[in-house]
Design a protein around this motif. Structure first.
Motif, mmCIF file in Angstrom:
data_model
loop_
_atom_site.group_PDB
_atom_site.id
_atom_site.type_symbol
_atom_site.label_atom_id
_atom_site.label_comp_id
_atom_site.label_asym_id
_atom_site.label_seq_id
_atom_site.Cartn_x
_atom_site.Cartn_y
_atom_site.Cartn_z
ATOM 1 N N GLU A 1 0.824 -1.206 0.000
ATOM 2 C CA GLU A 1 0.000 0.000 0.000
ATOM 3 C C GLU A 1 0.857 1.254 0.000
ATOM 4 N N VAL A 2 1.935 1.228 0.787
ATOM 5 C CA VAL A 2 2.843 2.378 0.813
ATOM 6 C C VAL A 2 3.473 2.577 -0.563
ATOM 7 N N LYS A 3 3.906 1.494 -1.201
ATOM 8 C CA LYS A 3 4.532 1.611 -2.526
ATOM 9 C C LYS A 3 3.538 2.123 -3.561
ATOM 10 N N VAL A 4 2.292 1.644 -3.483
ATOM 11 C CA VAL A 4 1.266 2.126 -4.423
ATOM 12 C C VAL A 4 1.019 3.605 -4.196
ATOM 13 N N SER A 5 0.918 4.009 -2.923
ATOM 14 C CA SER A 5 0.710 5.433 -2.620
ATOM 15 C C SER A 5 1.866 6.271 -3.144
ATOM 16 N N GLU A 6 3.072 5.761 -2.969
ATOM 17 C CA GLU A 6 4.239 6.480 -3.493
ATOM 18 C C GLU A 6 4.168 6.570 -5.010
#
Length: 190
Positions: free
Chosen positions: A149-154
């Motif tokens: 989720e963090v990578k997608v948000s980034e």
């Protein structure tokens, strides 16, 4: 003294920050699980040792019982042959073996109780390990999902910036195309 205390606190904070960043929670969970499995194996080894001792005591009790039976039969035979001295010796041997059986049974009961405690402990430990394994896998899955989720948000944040760059490129391409069209129109008039 307060300067040293403050310096120690700062150093402790830096070390904790470094360790927090260096620690991989998934590896820590796996290591804890491996230690639990090693503890379970140790428990099983101890249980096998205790069960082996219990079986050994049972064999000694059986041998002593055979000796009691033999001494009793020999005492009867000696009495049948009117050899009271031999009968007394055999009865003394029988009494000695009966005392030995009593001691062996007491030791057997103690060892059997230890074996039961270890069996119960092993069962509880296996249940605890299984619960930990399940929770470990759930936690690792949750961590993986959170990281994704963090990578997608980034990435989405990066797309916004990339879109600005793409918009600029599109404007430049249109400007250049208009410039070329204007140049072509001007050359066609000339």
């Amino acid at each position: 003294m307060s300067i040293f205390k403050r310096a120690a606190e700062i150093l402790e904070g830096k070390v904790n920050h470094f360790l927090d960043n260096a620690e991989d929670p998934a590896e820590t969970l796996d290591l804890s699980y491996e230690k639990m499995l090693a503890n379970l194996q140790d428990t099983k080894r101890h249980l096998a040792d205790v069960v082996t001792e219990r079986v050994s005591l049972e064999n000694q009790i059986a041998q002593a019982q055979k000796a009691v039976d033999k001494a009793d039969a020999d005492a009867r035979m000696a009495l049948g042959a009117n050899r009271e001295d031999l009968a007394r010796a055999e009865l003394a041997q029988k009494q000695s073996e009966l005392q030995k059986i009593a001691s062996l049974k007491e030791a057997h009961d103690t060892v059997a109780a230890q074996a039961q405690k270890l069996t119960d402990y092993e069962s509880k430990l296996q249940d605890h390990i299984e619960q930990f394994r399940t929770q470990k896998e759930v936690t690792k899955s949750e961590m993986t999902a959170a990281q994704a989720e963090v990578k997608v948000s980034e990435s989405l944040t990066g797309i916004g910036k990339g879109m600005d760059d793409a918009g600029d490129a599109m404007r430049r391409a249109r400007d250049r195309t208009q410039h070329m069209e204007a140049k072509a129109a001007a050359m066609g008039m000339a």
